[in-house]
Motif scaffolding. Structure first.
Motif, PDB file in Angstrom:
ATOM      1  N   GLU A   1      -8.653  -3.718   3.076  1.00  0.00           N
ATOM      2  CA  GLU A   1      -7.255  -4.004   2.742  1.00  0.00           C
ATOM      3  C   GLU A   1      -7.029  -3.899   1.237  1.00  0.00           C
ATOM      4  OE1 GLU A   1      -6.114  -7.744   4.377  1.00  0.00           O
ATOM      5  OE2 GLU A   1      -6.285  -7.081   6.462  1.00  0.00           O
TER       6      GLU A   1
ATOM      7  N   ILE B   1      -4.410   5.536  -3.812  1.00  0.00           N
ATOM      8  CA  ILE B   1      -3.366   6.397  -3.245  1.00  0.00           C
ATOM      9  C   ILE B   1      -4.002   7.740  -2.906  1.00  0.00           C
ATOM     10  CG2 ILE B   1      -1.127   7.483  -3.588  1.00  0.00           C
ATOM     11  CD1 ILE B   1      -0.567   5.417  -5.774  1.00  0.00           C
TER      12      ILE B   1
ATOM     13  N   GLN C   1       4.627   9.836  -1.491  1.00  0.00           N
ATOM     14  CA  GLN C   1       5.545   8.703  -1.393  1.00  0.00           C
ATOM     15  C   GLN C   1       5.914   8.109  -2.751  1.00  0.00           C
ATOM     16  OE1 GLN C   1       3.656   5.866   1.182  1.00  0.00           O
ATOM     17  NE2 GLN C   1       3.445   7.302   2.885  1.00  0.00           N
TER      18      GLN C   1
ATOM     19  N   THR D   1       0.387   5.101   1.173  1.00  0.00           N
ATOM     20  CA  THR D   1      -0.555   5.839   2.016  1.00  0.00           C
ATOM     21  C   THR D   1      -0.662   7.322   1.683  1.00  0.00           C
ATOM     22  OG1 THR D   1       1.172   6.140   3.685  1.00  0.00           O
ATOM     23  CG2 THR D   1      -0.279   4.220   3.929  1.00  0.00           C
ATOM     24  N   ALA D   2       0.229   7.840   0.847  1.00  0.00           N
ATOM     25  CA  ALA D   2       0.169   9.253   0.465  1.00  0.00           C
ATOM     26  C   ALA D   2       0.850   9.428  -0.888  1.00  0.00           C
ATOM     27  CB  ALA D   2       0.851  10.140   1.513  1.00  0.00           C
TER      28      ALA D   2
ATOM     29  N   PRO E   1       0.822  -1.213   0.000  1.00  0.00           N
ATOM     30  CA  PRO E   1       0.000   0.000   0.000  1.00  0.00           C
ATOM     31  C   PRO E   1       0.856   1.262   0.000  1.00  0.00           C
ATOM     32  CG  PRO E   1      -0.833  -1.587   1.598  1.00  0.00           C
ATOM     33  CD  PRO E   1       0.492  -2.107   1.119  1.00  0.00           C
TER      34      PRO E   1
ATOM     35  N   ALA F   1      -7.080  -0.206   0.325  1.00  0.00           N
ATOM     36  CA  ALA F   1      -5.830   0.471   0.692  1.00  0.00           C
ATOM     37  C   ALA F   1      -4.713   0.142  -0.293  1.00  0.00           C
ATOM     38  CB  ALA F   1      -5.418   0.070   2.107  1.00  0.00           C
TER      39      ALA F   1
END
Length: 553
Positions: free
Chosen positions: A405, A412, A377, A373-374, A371, A408
């Motif tokens: 899950e 993004i 990244q 998360t931002a 995953p 995620a």
């Protein structure tokens, strides 16, 4: 505040604008001369029919947000019920019947339907599986009621038509749960919102310049929804939509000519059959303005054959690129493929899927399997470098239903927006076009580096006796051994050791002439590669890997 927007409003507008135009045409049988007979509904009739059904659903107990599984064969009733469920505010659960009983039950139990609008067989199974579907209390049988309370299609229709004030939804309200084909893992329920359907209709209509009054033959039943929202007539094809590779071309050609079809949608497997038939019998399709084909890259030989059937020089076959979670993303025409990209594809450059639709963005980022998360990244890659494809636009779905899950892993966050990870790899060329190189999960990691399926397979597909092939990796990660599994053209399967060795040597020579495939030393032959149940064209490489490992032990 989100705009009041129910996708069924688009049908109502079509009924106001084109009340007497046919909305749906269904092959109801054949007469004594073996000619098709058709039943039909105009846009006004379809709108009123769905009003009556929606009123019945509301009386049954359907409320805004009620999850209803729709399991009805393609036809007039399927389309009328789809819009009726939208008008009642329900969330429609749509699932491919071709995925098999166990998968269907698993997928349905996961989304916990509160009712079934379904054919008798599905209702019988639902009845025997009451513990699996404890919330399913609002059930309608489309056909003769079996083991139900007698609530059927006629009961829903009720008495005479009266105007219905449909349940209003906002653009972000849930509209449907549509399952992925499961070609790279278990099928997942994709949560669709009303605004996403609305955006899809606008993107497709504007990009392909689809006009009200056109006639479409959709090989995928849900595309009838888009037609009704555009003022386009739907001709329900005489085929099993779960088996497009087994379509009977003569039936489809007859329907195209009977109804003056201007647009047709189908998987590459469907057009492969129709194109070969047209070539063999020297058939032209003069009414067509465009063909759309999606589900996987369309082979050049399919494009070439279908283009030979066109009479109008402006007619073409188009390939919209996308996925259940995000459609459409980009598109390319057959003319562009033949004149600009086919030679590069044959050399291993991947498949060009064209330029993005207006309002849709894509980026190529460094490949990750975890995953993100931002958005900060990610590392965006320069033109020409293969990476992971991510997209953003109004057609992109936000989540998988009750699968946090998976959500995620596929999304993004980017401020108030998000990017969808297509699960594909590719690159942007210098002109800004998107090239597809295969699924991320199908990358073969070898001691000499990564090998991308679509790029490598194209090298071997050049052989005139190869129908298609698949690259898989055998052995332990991260240094797997690349293997090519070939499905020969019909009649070309090597039947003895001498023929096998000769065919193998010809393929190895092809591979060794290209740096992308020079390391491949093993060729296997398969009579029919396993494919997905929706389009019959995405190769199930996950099934081929253990098959190959057994073969080369």
């Amino acid at each position: 505040m989100s705009i009041q927007r129910n996708i069924a409003d688009r049908l109502r507008q079509s009924a106001l604008d084109y009340p007497f135009q046919k909305a749906v045409v269904f092959p109801a049988g054949k007469d004594k001369q073996k000619r098709y007979t058709y039943s039909s509904l105009t846009f006004r009739q379809l709108d009123q029919e769905s009003d009556r059904l929606a009123r019945g659903l509301i009386q049954l107990g359907v409320q805004p947000g009620t999850r209803m599984a729709l399991m009805v064969r393609p036809g007039l009733e399927f389309i009328a019920l789809t819009f009726a469920l939208f008008k009642a505010g329900a969330v429609i659960i749509l699932i491919d019947p071709g995925m098999g009983g166990k998968n269907i039950i698993r997928c349905l139990s996961e989304v916990e339907p509160e009712g079934f609008v379904a054919i008798p067989l599905a209702q019988v199974i639902r009845k025997f599986k009451q513990r699996t579907f404890p919330k399913a209390r609002l059930n309608v049988t489309v056909g003769k009621p079996v083991l139900t309370s007698g609530i059927d299609y006629d009961w829903l229709r009720g008495g005479d038509w009266e105007p219905l004030e449909m349940i209003q939804r906002t653009g972000t309200d849930p509209a449907a749960i549509i399952f992925t084909s499961g070609s790279t893992g278990p099928p997942k329920g994709v949560a669709y919102e009303h605004g996403m359907f609305w955006s899809q209709v606008d993107l497709l209509r504007d990009y392909y310049q689809i006009q009200p009054g056109e006639v479409d033959l959709p090989g995928f039943p849900l595309f009838a929804l888009f037609n009704s929202a555009m003022g386009v007539t739907t001709v329900v094809p005489d085929m099993n939509p779960t088996r497009p590779a087994h379509v009977e071309p003569a039936k489809i050609i007859r329907q195209i000519n009977d109804q003056g079809v201007t647009q047709a949608f189908g998987s590459p497997a469907m057009w492969n059959q129709i194109g070969r038939y047209c070539e063999q019998h020297q058939i032209k399709l003069p009414s067509l303005k465009r063909i759309l084909s999606a589900g996987a890259p369309v082979p050049v030989h399919v494009i070439e054959r279908m283009r030979k059937t066109f009479m109008n020089p402006e007619t073409d076959i188009h390939t919209p690129y996308g996925a259940t979670e995000s459609l459409p993303v980009a598109s390319i025409s057959g003319r562009e493929v033949i004149e600009e990209t086919a030679v590069q594809t044959q050399g291993g450059a991947g498949t060009c899927v064209g330029t993005p639709f207006p309002g849709v963005q894509f980026k190529i980022i460094e490949i990750h399997h975890e995953p993100i998360t931002a958005f900060e990244q990610v590392r965006e890659l320069p033109a020409g470098e293969i990476g992971e494809i991510i997209v953003q636009g109004p057609m992109a779905t936000r989540e998988y239903f009750q699968r946090p899950e998976a959500t995620a892993l596929a999304k993004i966050p980017d401020g108030e927006q998000f990017w969808h990870r297509m699960g594909d790899v590719g690159y942007r060329d210098a002109a800004g076009k998107l090239w597809f190189c295969g699924r991320k999960s199908h990358i073969v990691e070898t001691s000499e580096g990564r090998m991308f399926t679509v790029c490598c397979e194209a090298i071997f597909n050049q052989h005139p006796r190869v129908y298609r092939c698949a690259l898989v990796g055998v052995g332990a990660l991260p240094t797997r051994k690349p293997v090519i599994i070939v499905e020969p053209e019909q009649g070309d399967f090597p039947l003895n050791q001498t023929a096998r060795e000769r065919f193998t040597q010809e393929l190895l020579e092809l591979g060794q002439a290209n740096p992308l495939t020079e390391s491949i030393e093993t060729i296997l032959f398969h009579r029919s590669l396993p494919v997905d149940i929706r389009h019959n064209v995405k190769i199930f490489r996950e099934k081929l890997t253990p098959w190959a490992e057994k073969k080369i032990r």
